[in-house]
Write a protein that holds these residues in place. Structure first.
Motif, mmCIF file in Angstrom:
data_model
loop_
_atom_site.group_PDB
_atom_site.id
_atom_site.type_symbol
_atom_site.label_atom_id
_atom_site.label_comp_id
_atom_site.label_asym_id
_atom_site.label_seq_id
_atom_site.Cartn_x
_atom_site.Cartn_y
_atom_site.Cartn_z
ATOM 1 N N GLN A 41 0.805 -1.220 0.000
ATOM 2 C CA GLN A 41 0.000 0.000 0.000
ATOM 3 C C GLN A 41 0.840 1.274 0.000
ATOM 4 N N GLN A 51 -19.279 14.242 14.202
ATOM 5 C CA GLN A 51 -20.021 12.964 14.239
ATOM 6 C C GLN A 51 -21.451 13.204 14.702
ATOM 7 N N THR A 73 -24.270 12.828 11.626
ATOM 8 C CA THR A 73 -24.788 11.466 11.573
ATOM 9 C C THR A 73 -26.168 11.422 10.878
ATOM 10 N N GLN A 111 -25.114 9.739 4.583
ATOM 11 C CA GLN A 111 -24.028 9.299 5.460
ATOM 12 C C GLN A 111 -22.809 10.136 5.075
ATOM 13 N N ASN A 119 -17.629 8.356 6.976
ATOM 14 C CA ASN A 119 -17.480 6.970 6.527
ATOM 15 C C ASN A 119 -18.056 6.764 5.128
ATOM 16 N N ASN A 120 -17.847 7.743 4.277
ATOM 17 C CA ASN A 120 -18.397 7.671 2.929
ATOM 18 C C ASN A 120 -17.394 8.294 1.962
ATOM 19 N N THR A 121 -16.959 7.508 0.994
ATOM 20 C CA THR A 121 -15.917 8.004 0.087
ATOM 21 C C THR A 121 -16.402 9.218 -0.728
ATOM 22 N N THR A 122 -17.706 9.287 -0.983
ATOM 23 C CA THR A 122 -18.241 10.400 -1.788
ATOM 24 C C THR A 122 -18.013 11.744 -1.100
ATOM 25 N N ASN A 161 -10.779 9.110 9.370
ATOM 26 C CA ASN A 161 -10.696 8.005 8.416
ATOM 27 C C ASN A 161 -11.172 6.711 9.086
ATOM 28 N N GLY A 162 -11.891 5.923 8.347
ATOM 29 C CA GLY A 162 -12.384 4.655 8.888
ATOM 30 C C GLY A 162 -12.272 3.577 7.836
ATOM 31 N N PRO A 163 -12.736 2.374 8.129
ATOM 32 C CA PRO A 163 -12.615 1.297 7.145
ATOM 33 C C PRO A 163 -13.291 1.620 5.822
ATOM 34 N N ALA A 164 -14.383 2.361 5.876
ATOM 35 C CA ALA A 164 -15.110 2.654 4.635
ATOM 36 C C ALA A 164 -14.322 3.582 3.722
ATOM 37 N N ALA A 181 -10.868 3.908 3.934
ATOM 38 C CA ALA A 181 -9.433 3.582 4.043
ATOM 39 C C ALA A 181 -8.708 3.679 2.708
ATOM 40 N N ALA A 182 -9.385 3.307 1.622
ATOM 41 C CA ALA A 182 -8.709 3.288 0.325
ATOM 42 C C ALA A 182 -8.282 4.683 -0.114
#
Lengths: 553, 305
Positions: B70, B132, B136, B157, B160-163, B246-249, B251-252
């Protein structure tokens, strides 16, 4: 004259600024040093102050210091304890204290994962005190780390891994079978919600049942305080919503079919498990905030009644939902299932890894090792164990027919307190319990503070979730063997990423994208030595009994 | 006596140098003394060996970073996020300073200024917790407002949303720092000779012309200097903000070098590796500063050195 005065004033100001800067930089180390060693001698009866780091995230003290229990410990041992707690990651804390050399006298923390790896590294690098030469004087400590009282894998890996030297003391290993603690991990649903959607929680058995159950809750459009109820949620950082993995695979290392082992991350069931959770997320069945939320936010959601199905161990669920249940009778969390277990016959007892969970070490910063050992030996004695669990005899409890019985006044006080502070203020649950050697709570009289309601809930859940009883795992854990492989140093960073990658995958936009995320880490693991490491595992475990089924505990 | 003209000059202005001394001491202690720790990046750090006693590892940890699957994603995300912050976050304080300068009511101006500084003093932990709560989709006031006004059909959302990730990251960074970063421009504007504005007025310049021909050239030099300095932070996208947001959603697109360094160093105990990645960041930052400084000198005659 005026010019001179202003020059003098300016010089004074500059000197003050510089002085302030330097003072600001210092950490007042003088006091710390005093706190660390106390300048006393445990052996001679003088008062000694020892700083203990209790490395369990979320632990802490109450409003009273010193507590009655701490005072009693001081009277018995001559050691005054200054407790320090961890707020945040325990692994980070271990690495931080040794890297910065900001060491407590005594460290006590988890006997697993990165925390234990950090302690083993510290032992290898001369950061801890070797107590092997002194154990004959401290029989309670010697007993707790005797080879027969430590799980073999843990003994090989940590407690007995340094030849004649001993650095770690081990705690909470059940002393007898009846002391074994089953935390009753599982999915628990609010009883009123299960009734509302018309599904008997015990009828939920398979992964499809579980999905349909959550879907039905979602479709019911339930609201609490004007906010939607999440079908499935957990505590902070996603704990422990992922426990549905046991419906897909038996343990972290699975038989490939030819008798050799493979890490489950490389298998089809792991992909199915990931895609199942991705579906839960994408359809709004699993609270998407659960992986990033802090504990206060998680607790708030539960206290507001906004989580229909909670995944965790039962004691945590009972504690977190206490307030809501009190205000809304009938909203208790009840077990879902028992759910199917991949690879297990339906009549198989539940396989649990029941063992101690804590290691305690004396760091090289401790200048009064005898005092530290005296304190720890006392805590590990039956007297110390009872003091820390039951309190001061005659004050908090009485011995009736040889058994401890809680004083009603304290029992009522603790039962009515939903914050847990009342107990902490007396000295319970502030960290001493983790330094009391083998777990013999049931042998010595049971939990005298547990109220009947809590006992009934635990018994009820046990009946439902453990219809065939439990079986304590004693087989080898391939993960421990892999950690000894020559490739481990290079491989570990990739292996440590598995949890993060799983979370990333379940939030992926599509199934393909999720599998791609998993595939990328698989490639990296292969690149960093996984094939040789798993070969090492298979070679070393040939003919040995290996853990193939394990439920969370 | 003192033959060296530099020493002579220093002695003559000794009081000014005395005022500088705390700053010099600070930099020495916190920016130069720790430099000896850089060697950890080239050693297998051991608790017992410390910085100087650990065995030599050469470029092992640099190789490890570039072999990490990565690493390119981390570099790309870092550059993109800090580039966006630089692009938008750099211009905003100038704009705010100019707007504040145009406010005629002193009371209103002071209140506005104070309000704009306040977020700077609020920690990222508090800011993110606030975000948050506000953003939310489950009962957050922003979504509620948009839903009740009919602007939205379904809640969004935001986190936690890439958009929405980059908008949230850059927006919150600008909100938090705009007031504080505008102070230096306010000072630069205050230093502009008022006669220039009067001359412009006499020449018939309106408010916008005055801004264009007097205010902006007045802050140009300081803006160039700050821009050069800001390019040094291009390899650093902001540790606290991204660790929290940043969160798992996401992360990229949200995993950056700063957080990677902390999680490898403190989280996994790979101190040498973390030091190597940190050193790589600093090296690129140095190259960027030198390049932009040279470019700035060529284009505008303003440069750091």
């Amino acid at each position: 004259m005026r010019n001179k005065r202003s020059k003098a004033a300016a010089a004074l100001l500059a000197a003050a600024m510089m002085g302030g800067t330097l003072i600001g930089c210092s950490n007042g180390g003088g006091n710390d040093a005093a706190a660390g060693n106390g300048g006393g001698d445990g052996g001679s009866g003088k008062e000694v102050t020892l700083k203990i780091l209790h490395n369990w995230n979320g632990s802490g003290t109450g409003d009273v210091d010193p507590t009655p229990v701490a005072k009693a410990i001081e009277e018995k041992t001559g050691v005054k304890v200054k407790m320090d707690y961890t707020k945040g990651s325990e692994v980070e804390k271990v690495n931080q204290i040794f890297a910065t050399q900001d060491l407590p006298d005594i460290y006590t923390g988890p006997a697993w994962g990165g925390e234990l790896d950090g302690i083993i590294k510290a032992a290898k690098e001369d950061q801890l005190v070797d107590i092997s030469g002194k154990l004959d004087k401290y029989p309670n400590l010697a007993k707790a780390i005797a080879k027969e009282n430590v799980p073999p894998a843990l003994y090989d890996k940590a407690i007995g891994a340094f030849g004649d030297k001993k650095y770690m003391m081990y705690q909470n290993q059940p002393s007898t079978d009846k002391d074994a603690m089953d935390w009753l991990y599982g999915f628990y649903v609010r009883k009123d919600i299960a009734e509302k959607v018309g599904i008997d929680p015990q009828s939920v058995k398979t992964k499809d049942d579980m999905y349909n159950f959550l879907k039905k809750i979602k479709d019911a459009g339930l609201k609490e305080s004007g906010m939607p109820v999440f079908p499935l949620g957990g505590f902070s950082n996603g704990w422990a919503v992922g426990i549905g993995n046991t419906m897909f695979y038996g343990s972290d290392y699975v038989d490939k079919g030819d008798g050799t082992l493979e890490h489950v991350f490389f298998t089809k069931p792991y992909e199915e498990y990931t895609l199942y959770y991705r579906k839960l997320i994408s359809e709004g069945l699993l609270d998407p905030e659960t992986f990033t939320q802090t504990d206060p936010i998680a607790q708030e959601k539960i206290k507001q009644g906004r989580i229909a199905v909670l995944a965790a161990h039962l004691p945590a669920i009972i504690d977190a939902s206490k307030n809501y249940v009190k205000a809304h009778p009938g909203s208790d969390y009840v077990p879902v299932g028992p759910l199917e277990r991949a690879g297990a016959e339906p009549d198989r007892p539940v396989d649990l890894g029941i063992q101690g969970n804590n290691v305690t070490v004396i760091t090289k910063a401790c200048k009064n090792v005898d005092a530290a050992l005296k304190l720890l030996d006392f805590l590990a004695s039956d007297e110390g164990f009872k003091l820390v669990r039951y309190g001061v005899e005659g004050v908090h409890y009485d011995m009736v027919d040889g058994k401890p019985v809680a004083k009603q006044e304290f029992f009522d006080k603790f039962a009515s307190d939903t914050t847990g502070k009342a107990k902490k203020n007396e000295g319970f649950s502030i960290g001493y319990e983790d330094m009391t050697g083998q777990d013999r709570l049931n042998s010595l009289g049971g939990d005298i503070w547990a109220d009947q309601d809590r006992i009934a809930k635990m018994d009820n859940a046990r009946k439902i979730l453990r219809p065939n009883g439990i079986s304590v795992i004693s087989a080898y854990n391939p993960g421990d063997v892999m950690a000894k492989s020559p490739q481990w140093e290079a491989l570990k960073p990739s292996m440590d990423k598995i949890g993060d990658v799983w979370k990333e995958a379940i939030f992926a936009k599509s199934d393909d994208a999720a599998l791609k995320v998993i595939g990328a880490l698989r490639d990296q693991m292969n690149k960093t030595g996984y094939p040789d490491a798993i070969k090492y595992v298979n070679d070393n475990l040939k003919g040995k009994e290996v853990v193939k089924l394990a439920m969370p505990n | 006596m003192m033959a060296n003209p530099l020493l002579k000059r220093i002695w003559r202005h000794k009081l000014f140098y005395l005022f500088m001394l705390p700053g010099i001491v600070w930099f020495f202690l916190f920016s130069y003394v720790p430099l000896y720790g850089i060697q950890v990046a080239f050693r297998d750090f051991r608790f017992s060996g410390g910085f100087t006693g650990s065995p030599w590892a050469g470029l092992k940890y640099f190789h490890q970073f570039f072999d990490y699957y990565q690493s390119s994603q981390l570099i790309r995300n870092t550059l993109l996020i800090s580039g966006l912050k630089l692009l938008i976050g750099f211009a905003m304080p100038i704009l705010l300073a100019i707007l504040l300068n145009e406010v005629r009511s002193l009371k209103f101006k002071k209140t506005l200024q104070t309000l704009s500084y306040l977020p700077y003093f609020v920690s990222w932990v508090v800011v993110v917790t606030l975000m948050q709560r506000l953003l939310t989709p489950y009962g957050g006031p922003v979504n509620d407002l948009l839903l009740s006004s009919g602007a939205l059909k379904d809640p969004i959302q935001f986190l936690n949303n890439t958009t929405w990730f980059y908008q949230i990251i850059v927006g919150s960074d600008v909100w938090k720092n705009i007031g504080w970063n505008s102070i230096i421009y306010m000072a630069a504007i205050a230093g502009i000779d008022q006669q220039l504005y009067e001359a412009a007025k006499i020449d018939g310049a309106g408010r916008f012309r005055q801004i264009w021909h007097v205010t902006l050239p007045g802050v140009r030099n300081i803006a160039v200097i700050l821009f050069i300095l800001a390019t040094g932070s291009l390899m650093s996208a902001g540790y606290e903000q991204l660790l929290l947001l940043n969160g798992p959603a996401t992360a990229a697109i949200g995993s950056v070098l700063d957080v990677h360094v902390i999680s490898a160093g403190i989280g996994e105990g790979r101190l040498s590796y973390a030091a190597a990645v940190g050193l790589f960041q600093s090296f690129i930052a140095l190259v960027l500063i030198l390049t932009v400084n040279r470019l700035a000198r060529k284009v505008s005659d303003v440069s750091l050195f």
